[in-house]
Design an enzyme around this catalytic site. Sequence first.
Site: not given
Ligand code: GDP
Ligand code: IMO
Ligand code: MG
Length: 418
Positions: A13, A16, A40-41, A218
Site C-alpha cells: 500500500d 504502487k 489493491g492498487h 504487496q
Molecule cells: P498500492 O497498493 O501500493 O497501489 O497502494 P494503495 O492504492 O493500496 O494505497 C495508496 C493510497 O494512497 C491510495 O488511496 C492512493 O490513491 C493514495 N495515494 C497515493 N499517492 C498519494 C500521495 O502522494 N498523497 C496522498 N494523499 N495519497 C496518495
Molecule cells: P498491495 O499490493 C498490504 C497482507 C495481509 C496480511 C498478509 C497476508 O495493495 O500493496 P494474504 O492475503 O496475502 O495471504 O495476506 O499480507 N497483504 C497486504 N497488505 N497491501 C497488500 O497488497 C497486501 N496483500 C496482502 O494484510 O497481513
Molecule cells: Mg494496496
Amino acid sequence: MPVTAVIGGQWGDEGKGKIVDSLCDGMDVVARYQGGANAGHTVKINDDTFILHQVPSGILHEGVTCILGSGMVVDPVALMDEIDSLEQLGIDTTGRIQLAYNAHIVTPIHKAMDRATGGVIGTTQRGIGPAYSDKARRWGIRAVDLRDLKKIGKFILDRLKISVQQGEVDSSTLGELKPEIESFLLAANRVVPLLDDTIGSLQGALTAKKNVLIEGAQGVLLDIDLGTYPYVTSSHPTVGGISSGLGIPSQLIDRLIGVFKAYATRVGAGPFPTELDDKTGERLRETGAEYGATTGRPRRCGWFDAAAARYACQINGFTEIALTKLDVLDDFETIRVATNYHLQKDKVASFSTVAHTLELVEPIYEEHPGWQSSLSQLTSAGQLPENAKKYIDRLEELTGVPIKQVSIGAERTQTLIR
Ligand code: GDP
Ligand code: IMO
Ligand code: MG
C-alpha cells in the site's frame, strides 16, 4: 529503457498503483509477476477512482498490453468481475489482457480455507496462501488447465473432500460453497480466451526493444523468504520474484523503483517497530485515509522506518526511490524517523540481524521539524519548503538511494520529479 520495475518497499500500500500509472506513458507492456486479488492498487484520475486487484494498472492506458504472469495466483471470479467493472467504466480491455498458462488458479475451496485459517496472520482472505500451498505441493491447478472444465470440476470436489476431512474448511459453511463453485466454473470458462504464451510475448517485446513496466504487488517486508515471516504473504514481491514470475532475465531490469510512503503502514498482524498506537497514529490514518483498498480494514500507522528501508534497498538493489504521501505530513509540527533499533539496549548492526525477533526491538528516533504548509498544489521539486527538502535529503542519506519522485497527492498530476 526497456524494463522498469516498481516494487513496494514496505508492507504494501505504498502507492504502487499511482506510480505505475504515472510511468505508463510510452509503455507497451505492463506485467504483474506475483500475488493475486490480495492486491489493491488505487489510481485516481480526475473524479474517477480505479482500484486494480489482478489486472495491471497499465490497463487504464490505451494500447498497453497487460500481462498476468506465471508467478501469480489468479482468481477467475474476481478477474472477470474486475474486467466487467473496467468495461463499465469505459475501459476497452478487448485483446489487451494475457494470462500466463502457468499461473495458478484460486478456487472457492482456497478462499474457504483462507476464511477458516487466515485469521492469525490477518490475511485478505482471498485464498492466496492456500493456492500457493497447493502449487508448492504440486497438486494445484494452472490457468492452462481451465481448458478442461471437467478436470477442474473433479479437482474441486476432491480438494473439498480432503479439506473437510482435514478440518481446513469450516464444514458449517459448505452450503455457501455450492453457488460459489457454480460462479467459479462460469468465470473459468470466460477466462480461457485470455490464456496466452506470456513468456513468448515478453521475450518478443524485449527483442523488439519495446518498453516493459513491471508492477509489484504487496511489499518487500511481506516477502515469504525475506519479509517478517510468518506475518507475510505467500509470494515474492522482492526483485527475485520478477525473473521467476515472468521469465525475464534479471540483468535486463535496468530501472528498479522502490516505492516508500513518507511514513509507514501495515495491514494485518505482525511486528511493526515504529507503530504509533496513539493519537499521532490515528492522525496519520485519518489524514492519509489509511483504510485497505481490498478489505477496507484500518491500516496500522507509524513513523518511517529507515532501518527496514535500508534493508529493502540493499536486498532489491533499488536504483531509485519514489516517495509517496509526503503531503500527509503537511501539518505535523515534528516528524520522527527511526534510524536504527536497540535490542536489549544494544544498537543493532542491521535489520537482518533482528528480522526474526522484530517484536523485541526499540526504534532509535531522530526528530525533524515539519514544514506546516500545503504541498498538494506544488508543480516542481524546487518549490518544496526547506524542511520538506531536508526531510527528503535525510531519507536519501539513510537509505543510500536517490529519491527521484515525490508524490504529493493521489492525482496523476501530483508527482514532483527531482
Ligand atoms: P498500492 O497498493 O501500493 O497501489 O497502494 P494503495 O492504492 O493500496 O494505497 C495508496 C493510497 O494512497 C491510495 O488511496 C492512493 O490513491 C493514495 N495515494 C497515493 N499517492 C498519494 C500521495 O502522494 N498523497 C496522498 N494523499 N495519497 C496518495
Ligand atoms: P498491495 O499490493 C498490504 C497482507 C495481509 C496480511 C498478509 C497476508 O495493495 O500493496 P494474504 O492475503 O496475502 O495471504 O495476506 O499480507 N497483504 C497486504 N497488505 N497491501 C497488500 O497488497 C497486501 N496483500 C496482502 O494484510 O497481513
Ligand atoms: Mg494496496
